[in-house]
Enzyme design. Structure first.
Site, PDB file in Angstrom:
ATOM      1  CD  GLU A 198      -0.108  -1.518   3.030  1.00 20.84           C
ATOM      2  OE1 GLU A 198       0.449  -2.309   2.234  1.00 20.84           O
ATOM      3  OE2 GLU A 198      -0.406  -1.828   4.196  1.00 20.84           O
ATOM      4  NE  ARG A 199       4.630   2.223   4.404  1.00 22.96           N
ATOM      5  CZ  ARG A 199       3.676   2.803   5.135  1.00 22.96           C
ATOM      6  NH1 ARG A 199       2.940   3.769   4.653  1.00 22.96           N
ATOM      7  NH2 ARG A 199       3.471   2.432   6.374  1.00 22.96           N
ATOM      8  CB  CYS A 240      15.530  -8.381   0.715  1.00 20.49           C
ATOM      9  SG  CYS A 240      15.647  -9.046  -0.929  1.00 20.49           S
TER      10      CYS A 240
HETATM   11  P1  NAD Z   1       5.883  -5.893   5.174  1.00 18.79           P
HETATM   12  O1  NAD Z   1       6.036  -7.244   5.771  1.00 18.79           O
HETATM   13  O2  NAD Z   1       5.500  -4.774   6.069  1.00 18.79           O
HETATM   14  O3  NAD Z   1       4.732  -5.925   4.031  1.00 18.79           O
HETATM   15  C1  NAD Z   1       4.766  -6.852   2.978  1.00 18.79           C
HETATM   16  C2  NAD Z   1       3.340  -7.091   2.493  1.00 18.79           C
HETATM   17  O4  NAD Z   1       2.565  -7.643   3.557  1.00 18.79           O
HETATM   18  C3  NAD Z   1       2.622  -5.823   2.050  1.00 18.79           C
HETATM   19  O5  NAD Z   1       1.852  -6.107   0.909  1.00 18.79           O
HETATM   20  C4  NAD Z   1       1.751  -5.490   3.243  1.00 18.79           C
HETATM   21  O6  NAD Z   1       0.559  -4.818   2.881  1.00 18.79           O
HETATM   22  C5  NAD Z   1       1.430  -6.850   3.816  1.00 18.79           C
HETATM   23  N1  NAD Z   1       1.234  -6.816   5.273  1.00 18.79           N
HETATM   24  C6  NAD Z   1       1.850  -6.009   6.171  1.00 18.79           C
HETATM   25  N2  NAD Z   1       1.431  -6.283   7.418  1.00 18.79           N
HETATM   26  C7  NAD Z   1       0.551  -7.307   7.314  1.00 18.79           C
HETATM   27  C8  NAD Z   1      -0.212  -8.045   8.262  1.00 18.79           C
HETATM   28  N3  NAD Z   1      -0.145  -7.792   9.569  1.00 18.79           N
HETATM   29  N4  NAD Z   1      -1.012  -9.027   7.800  1.00 18.79           N
HETATM   30  C9  NAD Z   1      -1.090  -9.299   6.487  1.00 18.79           C
HETATM   31  N5  NAD Z   1      -0.388  -8.621   5.536  1.00 18.79           N
HETATM   32  C10 NAD Z   1       0.428  -7.640   5.948  1.00 18.79           C
HETATM   33  O7  NAD Z   1       7.216  -5.583   4.365  1.00 18.79           O
HETATM   34  P2  NAD Z   1       7.646  -4.217   3.669  1.00 18.79           P
HETATM   35  O8  NAD Z   1       7.996  -3.220   4.717  1.00 18.79           O
HETATM   36  O9  NAD Z   1       6.670  -3.828   2.636  1.00 18.79           O
HETATM   37  O10 NAD Z   1       8.970  -4.686   2.893  1.00 18.79           O
HETATM   38  C11 NAD Z   1      10.235  -4.730   3.474  1.00 18.79           C
HETATM   39  C12 NAD Z   1      10.569  -6.121   3.965  1.00 18.79           C
HETATM   40  O11 NAD Z   1      10.521  -7.052   2.886  1.00 18.79           O
HETATM   41  C13 NAD Z   1      11.982  -6.218   4.512  1.00 18.79           C
HETATM   42  O12 NAD Z   1      11.940  -7.019   5.667  1.00 18.79           O
HETATM   43  C14 NAD Z   1      12.759  -6.899   3.406  1.00 18.79           C
HETATM   44  O13 NAD Z   1      13.907  -7.589   3.820  1.00 18.79           O
HETATM   45  C15 NAD Z   1      11.727  -7.828   2.884  1.00 18.79           C
HETATM   46  N6  NAD Z   1      12.029  -8.278   1.535  1.00 18.79           N
HETATM   47  C16 NAD Z   1      12.403  -9.579   1.368  1.00 18.79           C
HETATM   48  C17 NAD Z   1      12.723 -10.049   0.111  1.00 18.79           C
HETATM   49  C18 NAD Z   1      13.102 -11.482  -0.092  1.00 18.79           C
HETATM   50  O14 NAD Z   1      13.065 -11.965  -1.230  1.00 18.79           O
HETATM   51  N7  NAD Z   1      13.473 -12.202   0.942  1.00 18.79           N
HETATM   52  C19 NAD Z   1      12.671  -9.184  -0.993  1.00 18.79           C
HETATM   53  C20 NAD Z   1      12.275  -7.861  -0.775  1.00 18.79           C
HETATM   54  C21 NAD Z   1      11.955  -7.421   0.493  1.00 18.79           C
END
Ligand code: NAD
Length: 499
Positions: A177-178, A282
């Site tokens: 949503e960001r 990541c």
């Molecule tokens: P986030 O976990 O906050 O959100 C990811 C997704 O989950 C979003 O679509 C969000 O709307 C949803 N979400 C958030 N809270 C939720 C909840 N309580 N219940 C259900 N859905 C929920 O992550 P972010 O801040 O958007 O992204 C950064 C993170 O992603 C970092 O930890 C980064 O390391 C990780 N990341 C990992 C990879 C990988 O391949 N391992 C790649 C890119 C980013």
């Protein structure tokens, strides 16, 4: 005026009807530039119903025709590269060239998916018994979903969509949503390229939408990328509902610098990997592990000298090395992590808090920040900060460096800088991490390999993109057939064997 964003359903932008919205910032200025609708349970259900209606005809479209549409999409997306990169940069905050890289790494995976006719081929064995042949086929699952993070708003939605769509599924994308504008625009371009309506559904939302995706019986597989706590909870929720799930989580990536490394090359690599995209990758390097006292001193001096010259600024400014972090909450969280590091006694040798960025006093800026003498297991080392913060954790020797990495709960990426082939080979074979760089700081595997971390960086089976994406978004059916049908050997009551 603040722009109202939408969902993308059945080949068109559809306004939200829940009445709930989330603010989308321009992180460079700090302004709210748009509002994204947060889908209600009913909106998610309708999106899934549309996808379910559209999917059988798409599955029945032969794989080569599906691949041609994907190929046209790649061309159309490149025609809009500048527009997409600017949109991405303005919502995420990464600089323009970095935004183009985000898009390209996604389109690389789409190009790989045009090999669907080859990748979906089954196996065939003839004559496994008298007149008996066995063959297998890969079939789509039906309606599948991807839930993606803010930090690669083009690349990761494209990674997820590629294998899913090319395999003949309908795909529900729940982007972050960001920064939802790029996924919405990509869906529009897919329609322009000829993708049938309902095959790529973009549903914007928060936990409400995600929970419905996880609960809904018509969703057969969920690919998630985001932070570790959410990845772990989505993995168990999806599994409890009988769904296939692969959930990739957070990271803390180490770079080991051996005494024989080219120190300038290592320092340059470290700077780019630690501070590029404001550390919001990541695969960013957030921990430097110099081996030996002399290496430590050299790396500390070279990295500090380079980091002091970096410019944090507006994401569209030509002279910015990196832009702001994504949101006011992210800025606050990163500043709190820096304060905690100081309290824990680590040596703050470069403090990037509150940098001067002329003309944009309200942007979410944090400059390059470096801590030295960070203790393994302290919060600076243990926790993912996801900002432009580098920790130096010195190691006495190679074994101590490996112990630091193995003691960490995450295992996404890691790098070693050395001229010693023996050490590099031993490192690659023995280290407990999913993706390894040898004199390569950000070893994101190319599209035709697979991407995935170990330990708390990934839950579930199979990796993202490459051949694994086709395995994840299909199921295998195996056929045992007997021809000619004229063979008559009577009823048998023993287990069939090849004899
Ligand atoms: P986030 O976990 O906050 O959100 C990811 C997704 O989950 C979003 O679509 C969000 O709307 C949803 N979400 C958030 N809270 C939720 C909840 N309580 N219940 C259900 N859905 C929920 O992550 P972010 O801040 O958007 O992204 C950064 C993170 O992603 C970092 O930890 C980064 O390391 C990780 N990341 C990992 C990879 C990988 O391949 N391992 C790649 C890119 C980013």
């Amino acid at each position: 005026m603040v722009q109202q964003l939408s969902h993308y359903l059945n080949g068109a932008r559809v306004p939200g009807s829940s009445g709930a919205f989330s603010d989308v910032y321009n992180p460079s200025t700090g302004e709210v530039q748009a509002q994204v609708p947060l889908a209600s349970v009913d909106e998610v259900r309708e999106a899934i119903a549309q996808a379910k209606r559209a999917q059988p005809a798409w599955a029945a479209t032969n794989a080569q025709k599906r691949a041609r549409i994907i190929s046209r999409f790649v061309d159309v997306a490149y025609q809009h590269e500048d527009e997409l990169a600017e949109l991405l940069s303005l919502e995420h905050g990464k600089i323009l060239d970095d935004a183009k890289g985000d898009l390209q790494r996604g389109l690389d995976v789409m190009e790989f998916a045009t090999a669907a006719p080859h990748l979906l081929k089954g196996e065939y064995s003839t004559g496994v018994g008298t007149g008996i042949d066995v063959y297998s086929m890969r079939q789509p699952l039906g309606v599948v979903a991807g839930i993606t993070p803010f930090n690669f708003p083009a690349m990761i939605p494209l990674w997820k969509a590629a294998g899913a769509i090319a395999s003949g599924n309908a795909f529900i994308l729940k982007p972050s949503e960001r920064d939802p504008s790029v996924p919405l625009r990509l869906a529009e371009l897919f329609t322009e390229a000829g993708l049938p309506d309902g095959i790529l559904q973009v549903v914007n939302g928060d936990k409400t939408a995600v929970d419905e995706i996880l609960d809904h019986p018509d969703i057969k597989a969920v690919g998630f990328v985001g932070s570790t706590p959410i990845a772990a909870s989505i993995y168990s929720h999806a599994a409890a509902k009988g769904k296939r799930a692969q959930c990739f989580g957070g990271a803390k990536n180490h770079m080991v610098i051996m005494p024989d490394a080219d120190m300038d090359q290592a320092a340059d690599a470290l700077i780019g990997a630690a501070f590029g995209s404001a550390g919001e990758r990541c695969m960013a390097i957030s921990v430097a592990v110099p081996v030996g006292v002399e290496t430590h001193q050299i790396i500390r001096d070279k990295v500090l000298e380079r980091a002091q010259r970096l410019t944090v600024g507006h994401s569209l400014a030509q002279d910015s090395d990196f832009g702001p972090v994504v949101s006011p909450e992210a800025k606050e969280r990163i500043e709190a992590a820096i304060a905690r590091g100081v309290d824990e006694g680590a040596e703050l040798i470069l403090d990037g808090r509150h940098p001067e960025v002329a003309d944009y006093p309200n942007g979410f800026y944090i400059g390059a920040t470096i801590f030295d003498h960070v203790t393994p297991g302290s919060s600076l080392h243990a926790d993912e900060i996801f900002g432009p913060v580098l920790s130096i954790v010195p190691a006495a020797d190679y074994d101590a460096a490996v112990e630091i990495i193995h003691g960490h709960k995450m295992g996404n990426g890691v790098a070693i800088f050395t001229r010693d082939g023996d050490a590099a080979r031993e490192f690659a074979a023995g280290i407990e991490v999913g993706m390894i760089g040898i004199n390569v700081p950000i070893p994101v595997p190319i599209a035709y390999y697979t991407f995935g971390g170990w330990k708390a960086s990934g839950f579930g089976d199979l990796n993202q993109h490459g051949p694994d994406a086709f395995r994840f978004y299909t199921r295998t059916k195996t056929v045992t057939q007997r021809w000619p049908s004229g063979i008559k050997d009577g009823a048998s009551f023993v287990m069939p064997t090849g004899n």
